[in-house]
Design a protein around this motif. Structure first.
Motif, PDB file in Angstrom:
ATOM      1  N   GLY A 104      47.820   1.592 -18.667  1.00  0.00           N
ATOM      2  CA  GLY A 104      47.303   0.905 -20.006  1.00  0.00           C
ATOM      3  C   GLY A 104      45.878   0.459 -19.708  1.00  0.00           C
ATOM      4  N   GLU A 105      45.048   0.316 -20.632  1.00  0.00           N
ATOM      5  CA  GLU A 105      43.773  -0.314 -20.374  1.00  0.00           C
ATOM      6  C   GLU A 105      44.015  -2.065 -20.268  1.00  0.00           C
ATOM      7  OE1 GLU A 105      39.431  -0.662 -22.333  1.00  0.00           O
ATOM      8  OE2 GLU A 105      40.908  -0.119 -23.527  1.00  0.00           O
ATOM      9  N   GLY A 106      44.686  -2.310 -21.118  1.00  0.00           N
ATOM     10  CA  GLY A 106      45.128  -3.890 -21.337  1.00  0.00           C
ATOM     11  C   GLY A 106      45.610  -4.273 -19.881  1.00  0.00           C
ATOM     12  N   LEU A 107      46.610  -3.698 -19.118  1.00  0.00           N
ATOM     13  CA  LEU A 107      47.270  -4.047 -18.043  1.00  0.00           C
ATOM     14  C   LEU A 107      46.230  -3.785 -16.983  1.00  0.00           C
ATOM     15  CD1 LEU A 107      49.409  -4.749 -16.082  1.00  0.00           C
ATOM     16  CD2 LEU A 107      50.173  -2.430 -16.032  1.00  0.00           C
ATOM     17  N   ALA A 108      45.479  -2.869 -17.105  1.00  0.00           N
ATOM     18  CA  ALA A 108      44.517  -2.682 -15.875  1.00  0.00           C
ATOM     19  C   ALA A 108      43.548  -3.535 -15.806  1.00  0.00           C
ATOM     20  CB  ALA A 108      43.650  -1.040 -16.082  1.00  0.00           C
ATOM     21  N   LEU A 109      42.888  -3.945 -17.053  1.00  0.00           N
ATOM     22  CA  LEU A 109      41.722  -4.932 -17.010  1.00  0.00           C
ATOM     23  C   LEU A 109      42.431  -6.086 -16.479  1.00  0.00           C
ATOM     24  CD1 LEU A 109      39.936  -4.117 -20.349  1.00  0.00           C
ATOM     25  CD2 LEU A 109      39.213  -3.743 -17.804  1.00  0.00           C
ATOM     26  N   ARG A 110      43.603  -6.825 -17.158  1.00  0.00           N
ATOM     27  CA  ARG A 110      44.339  -8.056 -16.445  1.00  0.00           C
ATOM     28  C   ARG A 110      44.273  -7.995 -15.164  1.00  0.00           C
ATOM     29  NH1 ARG A 110      47.694  -6.819 -21.081  1.00  0.00           N
ATOM     30  NH2 ARG A 110      49.182  -6.424 -19.615  1.00  0.00           N
ATOM     31  N   VAL A 111      45.013  -6.960 -14.413  1.00  0.00           N
ATOM     32  CA  VAL A 111      45.085  -6.843 -13.017  1.00  0.00           C
ATOM     33  C   VAL A 111      43.867  -7.043 -12.387  1.00  0.00           C
ATOM     34  CG1 VAL A 111      45.754  -5.491 -11.171  1.00  0.00           C
ATOM     35  CG2 VAL A 111      47.205  -5.613 -13.132  1.00  0.00           C
ATOM     36  N   VAL A 112      42.672  -6.088 -12.696  1.00  0.00           N
ATOM     37  CA  VAL A 112      41.420  -6.331 -12.029  1.00  0.00           C
ATOM     38  C   VAL A 112      40.978  -7.702 -12.185  1.00  0.00           C
ATOM     39  CG1 VAL A 112      39.057  -5.289 -12.192  1.00  0.00           C
ATOM     40  CG2 VAL A 112      41.062  -3.692 -12.434  1.00  0.00           C
ATOM     41  N   GLN A 162      42.266 -10.561 -12.505  1.00  0.00           N
ATOM     42  CA  GLN A 162      42.878 -11.419 -11.694  1.00  0.00           C
ATOM     43  C   GLN A 162      42.668 -11.403 -10.140  1.00  0.00           C
ATOM     44  OE1 GLN A 162      45.161 -14.060 -12.634  1.00  0.00           O
ATOM     45  NE2 GLN A 162      44.579 -14.667 -10.631  1.00  0.00           N
ATOM     46  N   ALA A 163      42.648 -10.114  -9.769  1.00  0.00           N
ATOM     47  CA  ALA A 163      42.178  -9.589  -8.151  1.00  0.00           C
ATOM     48  C   ALA A 163      40.921 -10.239  -8.022  1.00  0.00           C
ATOM     49  CB  ALA A 163      42.167  -8.056  -7.939  1.00  0.00           C
ATOM     50  N   LEU A 164      39.872  -9.989  -8.919  1.00  0.00           N
ATOM     51  CA  LEU A 164      38.659 -10.315  -8.662  1.00  0.00           C
ATOM     52  C   LEU A 164      38.373 -12.014  -8.869  1.00  0.00           C
ATOM     53  CD1 LEU A 164      36.538  -7.748 -10.816  1.00  0.00           C
ATOM     54  CD2 LEU A 164      36.902  -8.003  -8.294  1.00  0.00           C
ATOM     55  N   GLU A 165      39.229 -12.702  -9.595  1.00  0.00           N
ATOM     56  CA  GLU A 165      39.190 -14.097  -9.677  1.00  0.00           C
ATOM     57  C   GLU A 165      39.789 -14.703  -8.363  1.00  0.00           C
ATOM     58  OE1 GLU A 165      41.303 -15.736 -12.691  1.00  0.00           O
ATOM     59  OE2 GLU A 165      39.879 -14.875 -14.455  1.00  0.00           O
ATOM     60  N   ARG A 185      32.142  -2.558 -10.434  1.00  0.00           N
ATOM     61  CA  ARG A 185      33.315  -2.832  -9.835  1.00  0.00           C
ATOM     62  C   ARG A 185      34.595  -2.649 -10.897  1.00  0.00           C
ATOM     63  NH1 ARG A 185      33.879  -8.132  -5.958  1.00  0.00           N
ATOM     64  NH2 ARG A 185      35.360  -6.294  -4.843  1.00  0.00           N
ATOM     65  N   ILE A 186      34.450  -3.639 -11.878  1.00  0.00           N
ATOM     66  CA  ILE A 186      35.387  -3.502 -13.033  1.00  0.00           C
ATOM     67  C   ILE A 186      35.598  -2.014 -13.536  1.00  0.00           C
ATOM     68  CG2 ILE A 186      35.921  -4.404 -15.333  1.00  0.00           C
ATOM     69  CD1 ILE A 186      34.301  -6.846 -14.534  1.00  0.00           C
ATOM     70  N   ARG A 187      34.698  -1.325 -13.505  1.00  0.00           N
ATOM     71  CA  ARG A 187      34.933   0.037 -14.268  1.00  0.00           C
ATOM     72  C   ARG A 187      35.589   0.853 -13.218  1.00  0.00           C
ATOM     73  NH1 ARG A 187      30.154   0.480 -15.730  1.00  0.00           N
ATOM     74  NH2 ARG A 187      29.135   1.627 -14.194  1.00  0.00           N
ATOM     75  N   ARG A 188      35.436   0.739 -11.976  1.00  0.00           N
ATOM     76  CA  ARG A 188      35.702   1.662 -10.993  1.00  0.00           C
ATOM     77  C   ARG A 188      37.252   1.258 -10.637  1.00  0.00           C
ATOM     78  NH1 ARG A 188      32.038   3.041  -5.812  1.00  0.00           N
ATOM     79  NH2 ARG A 188      31.017   3.821  -7.602  1.00  0.00           N
ATOM     80  N   LEU A 189      37.503   0.079 -10.724  1.00  0.00           N
ATOM     81  CA  LEU A 189      38.995  -0.410 -10.196  1.00  0.00           C
ATOM     82  C   LEU A 189      39.932  -0.145 -11.474  1.00  0.00           C
ATOM     83  CD1 LEU A 189      38.042  -3.841  -8.600  1.00  0.00           C
ATOM     84  CD2 LEU A 189      38.870  -1.662  -7.550  1.00  0.00           C
ATOM     85  N   ALA A 190      39.356  -0.379 -12.658  1.00  0.00           N
ATOM     86  CA  ALA A 190      40.028  -0.099 -13.871  1.00  0.00           C
ATOM     87  C   ALA A 190      40.239   1.438 -14.283  1.00  0.00           C
ATOM     88  CB  ALA A 190      39.481  -0.856 -14.992  1.00  0.00           C
ATOM     89  N   ASP A 194      44.164  -4.010  -4.736  1.00  0.00           N
ATOM     90  CA  ASP A 194      43.976  -4.899  -3.642  1.00  0.00           C
ATOM     91  C   ASP A 194      43.557  -3.970  -2.429  1.00  0.00           C
ATOM     92  OD1 ASP A 194      44.521  -7.214  -4.806  1.00  0.00           O
ATOM     93  OD2 ASP A 194      46.464  -7.270  -3.896  1.00  0.00           O
ATOM     94  N   ARG A 195      44.072  -2.572  -2.387  1.00  0.00           N
ATOM     95  CA  ARG A 195      43.682  -1.504  -1.310  1.00  0.00           C
ATOM     96  C   ARG A 195      42.473  -1.060  -1.520  1.00  0.00           C
ATOM     97  NH1 ARG A 195      49.288   0.312  -1.843  1.00  0.00           N
ATOM     98  NH2 ARG A 195      48.627   1.992  -3.176  1.00  0.00           N
ATOM     99  N   LYS A 196      42.057  -0.972  -2.888  1.00  0.00           N
ATOM    100  CA  LYS A 196      40.505  -0.385  -3.115  1.00  0.00           C
ATOM    101  C   LYS A 196      39.447  -1.407  -3.428  1.00  0.00           C
ATOM    102  CE  LYS A 196      38.496   3.184  -6.155  1.00  0.00           C
ATOM    103  NZ  LYS A 196      38.106   3.968  -5.045  1.00  0.00           N
ATOM    104  N   LEU A 197      40.047  -2.812  -3.295  1.00  0.00           N
ATOM    105  CA  LEU A 197      38.923  -3.932  -3.858  1.00  0.00           C
ATOM    106  C   LEU A 197      37.751  -3.892  -2.552  1.00  0.00           C
ATOM    107  CD1 LEU A 197      38.860  -5.911  -5.727  1.00  0.00           C
ATOM    108  CD2 LEU A 197      39.978  -7.781  -4.415  1.00  0.00           C
ATOM    109  N   ARG A 198      38.233  -3.722  -0.994  1.00  0.00           N
ATOM    110  CA  ARG A 198      37.190  -3.832  -0.374  1.00  0.00           C
ATOM    111  C   ARG A 198      36.024  -3.087  -0.340  1.00  0.00           C
ATOM    112  NH1 ARG A 198      39.276  -4.259   5.906  1.00  0.00           N
ATOM    113  NH2 ARG A 198      39.973  -6.170   4.961  1.00  0.00           N
TER     114      ARG A 198
END
Length: 216
Positions: free
Chosen positions: A187-195, A197-200, A173-178, A159-163
């Motif tokens: 871990g990659e799985g958690l990172a992608l899930r969180v990213v 959800q944030a983008l959704e 965006r996905i690559r940078r945030l993950a 959330d802090r980096k999203l803007r």
């Protein structure tokens, strides 16, 4: 959460975050500072010649202002050519009186570095092992953090980096945030899930996001 001890961190010198003020194990109880432990500046007393006194002076000096692990102190004594048997005796005595406490160090390190830097358990364990903390103590310390807490911290980091990523194409965006989360030990799985959800939550179409998420 056990042993919620807060010590100042000076990362370069080996202790937890300076931004988290608190107290650690007593630094001078049971030992008076040996003569000559003040340094070798102009007019200062010479460092003690007795190896044990010299070892105590070195350890007390290093423990002033920050906590250290037993291995960090042992390495410092070795560099100063303190005989190994003398170093072992002094370090064991320091552990007996609480001046060295690797378990408390590990607990404080995990709490401080997770909250101040957002580091995940994997990154925290790696840092503690490089400081010589026993694997069993490492596992106990990182056990303070559960999966839910890690996920919450990961989401806060995103959330802090999203803007700052707005305006980039979706895949970048996905690559940078993950990637940011991966560098902090997630871990990659958690990172992608969180990213995802944030983008959704920001309004991205879930089906379009799915096309840009890497397989994992």
């Amino acid at each position: 959460m056990t042993r919620r001890t807060h010590w100042p961190e000076h990362e370069d010198s080996g202790g937890p975050d300076s931004s988290r003020a608190g107290t650690g194990p007593p630094r001078t109880s049971h030992f008076s500072r040996p003569r000559g432990a003040e340094g070798k500046g102009e007019g200062a007393p010479q460092e003690p010649q007795d190896p044990a006194e010299r070892a105590r002076a070195i350890c007390l000096r290093l423990l002033t202002g920050t906590a250290r692990t037993r291995q960090q102190l042992a390495e410092a004594l070795s560099k100063r050519e303190v005989p190994e048997d003398v170093a072992e005796e002094v370090l064991s005595r320091f552990e007996e009186v609480g001046l060295i406490d690797d378990a408390a160090f590990a607990d404080a390190w995990v709490e401080s570095r997770h909250h101040s830097r957002g580091l995940a358990r994997r990154a925290l364990a790696r840092e503690l092992r490089t400081k010589g903390v026993d694997s069993a103590l490492v596992e106990e310390a990182i056990g303070q953090l559960d999966a839910d807490q890690e996920a919450e911290t990961a989401r806060a980091l995103v959330d802090r980096k999203l803007r700052s990523t707005r305006g980039l194409d979706r895949e970048k965006r996905i690559r940078r945030l993950a990637g940011m989360l991966a560098r902090k030990g997630y871990g990659e799985g958690l990172a992608l899930r969180v990213v995802r959800q944030a983008l959704e939550d920001e309004g991205e179409d879930p089906e379009e996001l799915e096309q840009h998420l890497p397989d994992h």
